[in-house]
Scaffold this motif. Structure first.
Motif, PDB file in Angstrom:
ATOM      1  N   UNK A 216      21.543  70.182  10.443  1.00 21.89           N
ATOM      2  CA  UNK A 216      20.662  71.150  11.113  1.00 21.89           C
ATOM      3  C   UNK A 216      19.420  71.369  10.262  1.00 21.89           C
ATOM      4  N   UNK A 217      18.288  71.591  10.915  1.00 21.69           N
ATOM      5  CA  UNK A 217      17.040  71.870  10.208  1.00 21.69           C
ATOM      6  C   UNK A 217      17.167  73.185   9.430  1.00 21.69           C
ATOM      7  N   UNK A 218      16.487  73.304   8.289  1.00 26.59           N
ATOM      8  CA  UNK A 218      16.514  74.559   7.532  1.00 26.59           C
ATOM      9  C   UNK A 218      16.101  75.731   8.431  1.00 26.59           C
ATOM     10  N   UNK A 219      16.784  76.851   8.238  1.00 23.36           N
ATOM     11  CA  UNK A 219      16.656  77.963   9.184  1.00 23.36           C
ATOM     12  C   UNK A 219      17.182  79.218   8.516  1.00 23.36           C
ATOM     13  N   UNK A 220      16.584  80.369   8.844  1.00 28.12           N
ATOM     14  CA  UNK A 220      17.094  81.640   8.339  1.00 28.12           C
ATOM     15  C   UNK A 220      17.031  82.654   9.461  1.00 28.12           C
ATOM     16  N   UNK A 221      18.065  83.488   9.562  1.00 30.66           N
ATOM     17  CA  UNK A 221      18.113  84.480  10.632  1.00 30.66           C
ATOM     18  C   UNK A 221      18.873  85.714  10.166  1.00 30.66           C
ATOM     19  N   UNK A 222      18.481  86.864  10.689  1.00 30.22           N
ATOM     20  CA  UNK A 222      19.323  88.042  10.520  1.00 30.22           C
ATOM     21  C   UNK A 222      20.449  87.921  11.533  1.00 30.22           C
ATOM     22  N   UNK A 223      21.558  88.572  11.254  1.00 27.57           N
ATOM     23  CA  UNK A 223      22.689  88.508  12.170  1.00 27.57           C
ATOM     24  C   UNK A 223      23.083  89.905  12.622  1.00 27.57           C
ATOM     25  N   UNK A 224      23.630  89.957  13.830  1.00 29.24           N
ATOM     26  CA  UNK A 224      24.096  91.228  14.385  1.00 29.24           C
ATOM     27  C   UNK A 224      25.618  91.288  14.262  1.00 29.24           C
ATOM     28  N   UNK A 225      26.173  92.446  14.516  1.00 31.73           N
ATOM     29  CA  UNK A 225      27.624  92.578  14.525  1.00 31.73           C
ATOM     30  C   UNK A 225      28.196  91.684  15.617  1.00 31.73           C
ATOM     31  N   UNK A 226      29.245  90.979  15.307  1.00 31.08           N
ATOM     32  CA  UNK A 226      29.859  90.082  16.290  1.00 31.08           C
ATOM     33  C   UNK A 226      30.845  89.151  15.624  1.00 31.08           C
ATOM     34  N   UNK A 227      31.181  88.073  16.309  1.00 31.61           N
ATOM     35  CA  UNK A 227      32.152  87.107  15.802  1.00 31.61           C
ATOM     36  C   UNK A 227      31.474  85.800  15.411  1.00 31.61           C
TER      37      UNK A 227
END
Length: 83
Positions: free
Chosen positions: A36-47
């Motif tokens: 996968x291409x380099x990537x950054x993300x915030x995450x939400x509550x979940x699975x």
């Protein structure tokens, strides 16, 4: 295979090679495969869904908040809480 790590402030929850991980990003869920291409993300509550093989059933781990980062080395999720 994708190298995957799930880390909380308290401990390293997972460190393994898997086929695919689906992450609950704040902009929507996203799947990560090897290469996968380099990537950054915030995450939400979940699975987080972890597939060990292409046709394997996904394992679910509940997480709360944090960040996900994809690099050439793999996927790292830094979660506020996991499990």
């Amino acid at each position: 295979m994708l190298h995957f790590e799930l880390v909380t402030p308290e401990k390293l929850v997972r460190s393994e090679s898997v086929y695919m991980v689906t992450v609950p990003g704040t902009e929507g869920d996203f799947g990560v495969l090897e290469g996968h291409a380099p990537f950054m993300s915030t995450i939400r509550d979940g699975d987080v869904l972890i597939q060990r093989s292409e046709k394997g059933e996904a394992e679910r781990i509940a997480i709360r908040g944090g960040f996900a980062e994809v690099t050439a080395k793999g996927l790292t999720i830094l979660a506020e809480q996991a499990g």
